[in-house]
Design an enzyme around this catalytic site. Sequence first.
Site, PDB file in Angstrom:
ATOM      1  N   SER A 153       1.260  -8.508 -20.886  1.00  0.00           N
ATOM      2  CA  SER A 153       0.245  -7.823 -20.087  1.00  0.00           C
ATOM      3  C   SER A 153       0.442  -8.207 -18.616  1.00  0.00           C
ATOM      4  O   SER A 153       1.554  -8.110 -18.100  1.00  0.00           O
ATOM      5  CB  SER A 153      -1.150  -8.165 -20.612  1.00  0.00           C
ATOM      6  OG  SER A 153      -2.129  -7.303 -20.084  1.00  0.00           O
ATOM      7  N   ARG A 222     -16.090  -6.660 -18.669  1.00  0.00           N
ATOM      8  CA  ARG A 222     -15.346  -7.109 -19.844  1.00  0.00           C
ATOM      9  C   ARG A 222     -15.473  -6.097 -20.987  1.00  0.00           C
ATOM     10  O   ARG A 222     -14.512  -5.874 -21.734  1.00  0.00           O
ATOM     11  CB  ARG A 222     -15.854  -8.468 -20.294  1.00  0.00           C
ATOM     12  CG  ARG A 222     -15.040  -9.081 -21.422  1.00  0.00           C
ATOM     13  CD  ARG A 222     -13.581  -9.267 -21.023  1.00  0.00           C
ATOM     14  NE  ARG A 222     -12.884 -10.205 -21.916  1.00  0.00           N
ATOM     15  CZ  ARG A 222     -11.679 -10.672 -21.707  1.00  0.00           C
ATOM     16  NH1 ARG A 222     -11.008 -10.291 -20.634  1.00  0.00           N
ATOM     17  NH2 ARG A 222     -11.128 -11.512 -22.544  1.00  0.00           N
ATOM     18  N   ASP A 321      -0.759   0.273 -28.577  1.00  0.00           N
ATOM     19  CA  ASP A 321      -1.310  -0.058 -27.258  1.00  0.00           C
ATOM     20  C   ASP A 321      -1.755   1.210 -26.541  1.00  0.00           C
ATOM     21  O   ASP A 321      -0.975   2.138 -26.347  1.00  0.00           O
ATOM     22  CB  ASP A 321      -0.231  -0.766 -26.432  1.00  0.00           C
ATOM     23  CG  ASP A 321      -0.797  -1.539 -25.254  1.00  0.00           C
ATOM     24  OD1 ASP A 321      -1.871  -1.169 -24.755  1.00  0.00           O
ATOM     25  OD2 ASP A 321      -0.146  -2.511 -24.826  1.00  0.00           O
ATOM     26  N   HIS A 351      -3.565  -3.258 -27.777  1.00  0.00           N
ATOM     27  CA  HIS A 351      -2.921  -4.076 -26.743  1.00  0.00           C
ATOM     28  C   HIS A 351      -2.933  -5.570 -27.059  1.00  0.00           C
ATOM     29  O   HIS A 351      -1.932  -6.266 -26.857  1.00  0.00           O
ATOM     30  CB  HIS A 351      -3.620  -3.817 -25.407  1.00  0.00           C
ATOM     31  CG  HIS A 351      -3.045  -4.571 -24.249  1.00  0.00           C
ATOM     32  ND1 HIS A 351      -1.790  -4.330 -23.738  1.00  0.00           N
ATOM     33  CD2 HIS A 351      -3.569  -5.584 -23.496  1.00  0.00           C
ATOM     34  CE1 HIS A 351      -1.553  -5.143 -22.714  1.00  0.00           C
ATOM     35  NE2 HIS A 351      -2.615  -5.918 -22.551  1.00  0.00           N
ATOM     36  N   ASP A 352      -4.046  -6.074 -27.561  1.00  0.00           N
ATOM     37  CA  ASP A 352      -4.163  -7.509 -27.836  1.00  0.00           C
ATOM     38  C   ASP A 352      -3.183  -7.992 -28.899  1.00  0.00           C
ATOM     39  O   ASP A 352      -3.042  -9.204 -29.103  1.00  0.00           O
ATOM     40  CB  ASP A 352      -5.586  -7.861 -28.259  1.00  0.00           C
ATOM     41  CG  ASP A 352      -6.500  -8.112 -27.070  1.00  0.00           C
ATOM     42  OD1 ASP A 352      -6.003  -8.108 -25.927  1.00  0.00           O
ATOM     43  OD2 ASP A 352      -7.714  -8.317 -27.282  1.00  0.00           O
TER      44      ASP A 352
END
Length: 371
Positions: A153, A222, A321, A351-352
Amino acid sequence: MTVTVPRTAGPRHGVVRYAGIGGLELEAGGFLPDVILAYETWGTLNADGSNAVLIEHALTGSTHVTRGDTDEDGWWEELAGPGAPVDTDKFFVVAINILGGCYGSTGPSSPAPDGKPWGSRFPLVTLRDSTVAEARLADQLGIRSWFAVLGGSMGGARALEWAVTYPERVQRCAVIAVGAASTAEQIAFAQAQTLAIRQDANYNDGDYYGGASPEDGLALARRIAHITYRSAREFDGRFGRSPQSGEAPLQAETLSGRGRYQVESYLDHQGSKLVRRFDANSYIALTEALMSHDVTRGRGSLAESLSRATAKFFVAAVDTDRLYFPEQSHELAAALPGEVDVHVISAPIGHDGFLTEIGQLGAQLRDHLED
């Protein structure tokens, strides 16, 4: 909120240390005097400094990649540690808190020359600025050339910038779950996050230290980010349309009185967790640094820009992602000198997956790090 890190002395592994690197002229025109960088190390540097590996953290990450001599788990244990692909028994591993952060490096919550927090006066920093700062720290550590620089990332963007800015100092470079530049869509998601903080009633143009912090804005930022970190498949499979336990989303006499769906409760939890450990101004500073990510800026076309690099590249993407699409990794690999494959992490979460499923690439990363 100002995040403080306890100081320590001695050669312990995986414990935060601090280095002054002097004043720094910034790409956008600002200046920071007396910059401090926080960092952690694991392993032992060879006499000729040939076994150093730099691991770059993502947006709200810290320097604590792996345990070392502490009891605290690191955020990339599957990647680094004794016997791991980045073997701390073999390599001298370094992780640096990015310039503008809040885990010990100079950032908006740090004291300015007048002793007050920088706050609204903190200058715009780019990923290129952070690379220049880190190069000075590498000099102090006796590292003239990194055996490898890697990250995922924003960490991958930092690794790529290192390989192009200092080609003679990077022998191997792993760029995971990020492309050559932040796209318009990625900038748009980032702007929504920074605006959520700036519109918090407690933000006070960034000069909130000593008073109420913009916690609601940071938590909302967040939430927005986390939606992009996870996939639709993950949300549907994990939460669906289920209500949060004890709450009723469709039973309320007023709009403000309804209960939450499980996915809403999950995002609330993610926002609350970040508020407890991160500074809102640093979130803005680092998000805007990531907006600046463009390895071609001032360097010509993508192929021309990447032709400066001499490192052996490792490129990887997460198949689900939806923040940094796999196509961006393929575009990057195609523009790099030579034949560069794109390794794929298969992860339903999105993505994580670059963090949670990095073990899928363990064998490939070991091969990449072979002499």
